[in-house]
Enzyme design. Structure first.
Site, mmCIF file in Angstrom:
data_model
loop_
_atom_site.group_PDB
_atom_site.id
_atom_site.type_symbol
_atom_site.label_atom_id
_atom_site.label_comp_id
_atom_site.label_asym_id
_atom_site.label_seq_id
_atom_site.Cartn_x
_atom_site.Cartn_y
_atom_site.Cartn_z
ATOM 1 N N CYS A 7 5.302 0.013 7.429
ATOM 2 C CA CYS A 7 5.160 1.242 6.493
ATOM 3 C C CYS A 7 6.382 1.484 5.880
ATOM 4 O O CYS A 7 7.590 1.684 6.483
ATOM 5 C CB CYS A 7 4.999 2.473 7.402
ATOM 6 S SG CYS A 7 4.375 3.941 6.378
ATOM 7 N N LEU A 8 6.103 1.835 4.438
ATOM 8 C CA LEU A 8 7.408 2.035 3.685
ATOM 9 C C LEU A 8 8.055 3.460 4.110
ATOM 10 O O LEU A 8 9.062 3.576 3.921
ATOM 11 C CB LEU A 8 7.028 2.164 2.132
ATOM 12 C CG LEU A 8 6.584 1.070 1.549
ATOM 13 C CD1 LEU A 8 6.206 1.181 0.094
ATOM 14 C CD2 LEU A 8 7.877 0.186 1.214
ATOM 15 N N HIS A 61 -2.585 8.023 6.333
ATOM 16 C CA HIS A 61 -1.757 8.829 5.808
ATOM 17 C C HIS A 61 -2.062 10.038 5.282
ATOM 18 O O HIS A 61 -1.664 11.286 5.303
ATOM 19 C CB HIS A 61 -0.930 8.154 4.683
ATOM 20 C CG HIS A 61 0.271 7.125 5.219
ATOM 21 N ND1 HIS A 61 1.365 7.809 5.628
ATOM 22 C CD2 HIS A 61 0.374 5.720 4.955
ATOM 23 C CE1 HIS A 61 1.822 6.579 5.848
ATOM 24 N NE2 HIS A 61 1.686 5.534 5.540
ATOM 25 N N HIS A 119 -4.899 1.896 6.853
ATOM 26 C CA HIS A 119 -3.580 2.295 7.274
ATOM 27 C C HIS A 119 -3.286 3.610 6.299
ATOM 28 O O HIS A 119 -2.648 4.730 6.616
ATOM 29 C CB HIS A 119 -2.530 1.330 6.974
ATOM 30 C CG HIS A 119 -1.151 1.816 6.845
ATOM 31 N ND1 HIS A 119 0.004 1.465 7.977
ATOM 32 C CD2 HIS A 119 -0.297 2.385 6.034
ATOM 33 C CE1 HIS A 119 1.182 1.709 7.786
ATOM 34 N NE2 HIS A 119 1.085 2.369 6.767
ATOM 35 N N GLU A 120 -3.547 3.519 5.075
ATOM 36 C CA GLU A 120 -3.377 4.568 3.902
ATOM 37 C C GLU A 120 -4.342 5.758 4.284
ATOM 38 O O GLU A 120 -3.907 6.835 3.880
ATOM 39 C CB GLU A 120 -3.710 4.020 2.637
ATOM 40 C CG GLU A 120 -2.840 2.883 1.975
ATOM 41 C CD GLU A 120 -1.263 2.916 2.468
ATOM 42 O OE1 GLU A 120 -0.634 4.079 2.511
ATOM 43 O OE2 GLU A 120 -0.413 1.935 2.775
ATOM 44 N N GLY A 148 0.909 -1.317 0.042
ATOM 45 C CA GLY A 148 0.067 0.054 0.043
ATOM 46 C C GLY A 148 0.787 1.490 -0.097
ATOM 47 O O GLY A 148 1.994 1.333 0.895
ATOM 48 N N GLN A 169 3.376 9.882 0.615
ATOM 49 C CA GLN A 169 4.394 9.144 0.910
ATOM 50 C C GLN A 169 5.393 9.353 -0.293
ATOM 51 O O GLN A 169 6.581 8.939 0.118
ATOM 52 C CB GLN A 169 4.094 7.638 1.137
ATOM 53 C CG GLN A 169 3.535 7.395 2.339
ATOM 54 C CD GLN A 169 3.354 5.739 2.504
ATOM 55 O OE1 GLN A 169 2.334 5.307 1.843
ATOM 56 N NE2 GLN A 169 4.169 4.983 3.185
HETATM 57 C C1 QAP Z 1 0.487 -0.564 4.855
HETATM 58 O O1 QAP Z 1 2.683 -1.140 4.117
HETATM 59 C C2 QAP Z 1 0.095 -1.728 5.458
HETATM 60 O O2 QAP Z 1 9.395 -1.640 6.795
HETATM 61 C C3 QAP Z 1 1.745 -0.957 3.604
HETATM 62 O O3 QAP Z 1 11.416 -2.534 5.197
HETATM 63 C C4 QAP Z 1 0.804 -1.964 6.723
HETATM 64 O O4 QAP Z 1 3.560 -1.612 2.173
HETATM 65 C C5 QAP Z 1 -0.901 -2.452 4.790
HETATM 66 C C6 QAP Z 1 7.493 -2.252 3.642
HETATM 67 C C7 QAP Z 1 0.156 -3.246 7.339
HETATM 68 C C8 QAP Z 1 -1.514 -3.631 5.476
HETATM 69 C C9 QAP Z 1 -0.837 -4.140 6.633
HETATM 70 C C10 QAP Z 1 7.922 -1.852 5.064
HETATM 71 C C11 QAP Z 1 8.638 -2.897 2.820
HETATM 72 C C12 QAP Z 1 6.226 -2.114 3.192
HETATM 73 C C13 QAP Z 1 9.307 -1.858 5.501
HETATM 74 C C14 QAP Z 1 3.929 -1.556 3.501
HETATM 75 C C15 QAP Z 1 10.218 -2.437 4.722
HETATM 76 C C16 QAP Z 1 9.914 -2.428 3.474
HETATM 77 C C17 QAP Z 1 5.143 -1.805 4.054
HETATM 78 CO CO CO Z 2 2.488 3.789 5.420
#
Ligand code: QAP
Ligand code: CO
Length: 174
Positions: free
Chosen positions: A95-96, A141, A137-138, A45, A50
């Protein structure tokens, strides 16, 4: 459009995103640039803020039962609004914009959401499971809220300490 992920503690992530009024080439370029960036960085996501764009835009790409991510599962949501919500669920979120950190966060289990697609057509969706969590989550943001903002005080302090250490180590290894 060349995009980069904005990471915590950049203040940009606290901005409230603005409603999209024009479903034009600029919006399409933004969406088309966000998708490959999300794939490269192993995201499921991504909200426009972001990548530094304060517009109510998010993309989602939840892997299937075989853990395969495909462009077929790409969902683009413009101006999303939750219409109803039910239940509670806990998931270890990441989270990215907060790389390498994961914490348990409580969300609604199922939600209904109204949104627009890239051409401005109104859509609605019932979501559960990981998709429901990702949308919430989004949506946070878009209001300038990160999942770490939802942590109890003691866990937030622990996070700040570990994150600073991680940033320092990253800096030193360059
Ligand atoms: C949000 O999160 C989310 O720490 C999206 O090193 C979170 O794409 C949706 C990511 C939980 C549903 C459940 C995080 C990639 C990606 C990191 C992400 C990383 C590399 C997170
Ligand atoms: Co995020």
């Amino acid at each position: 459009m060349k995009l980069n992920i904005v990471t915590y503690p950049d203040k940009k992530l606290k901005e409230i995103s603005q409603k999209v009024e024009r479903f034009d080439a600029e919006l399409h370029d933004l969406l088309d640039s966000m998708y490959p960036l999300m794939m490269e960085t192993n995201g499921i996501g991504l909200a426009a803020i972001q990548v530094g764009v304060a517009k109510r835009v998010m993309i989602l790409n939840i892997p299937d039962d075989e853990d395969i991510q495909s462009v077929e599962y790409l969902i683009e949501m413009i101006n999303p609004v939750i219409t109803h919500k039910n239940g509670e669920t806990v998931y270890q979120e990441g989270c990215l914009s907060v790389p390498t950190f994961y914490e348990d966060i409580t969300r609604y289990e199922t939600i209904g959401v109204n949104f627009q697609d890239r051409d401005g057509n109104t859509k609605s969706l019932e979501a559960d499971g990981l998709l429901s969590i990702a949308i919430q989550h989004e949506l946070d943001h878009l209001e300038g809220v990160l999942f770490i903002d939802k942590l109890p005080y003691s866990r937030r302090k622990k996070f700040e300490k570990e994150y600073k250490k991680m940033l320092k180590e990253k800096k030193n290894s360059k």
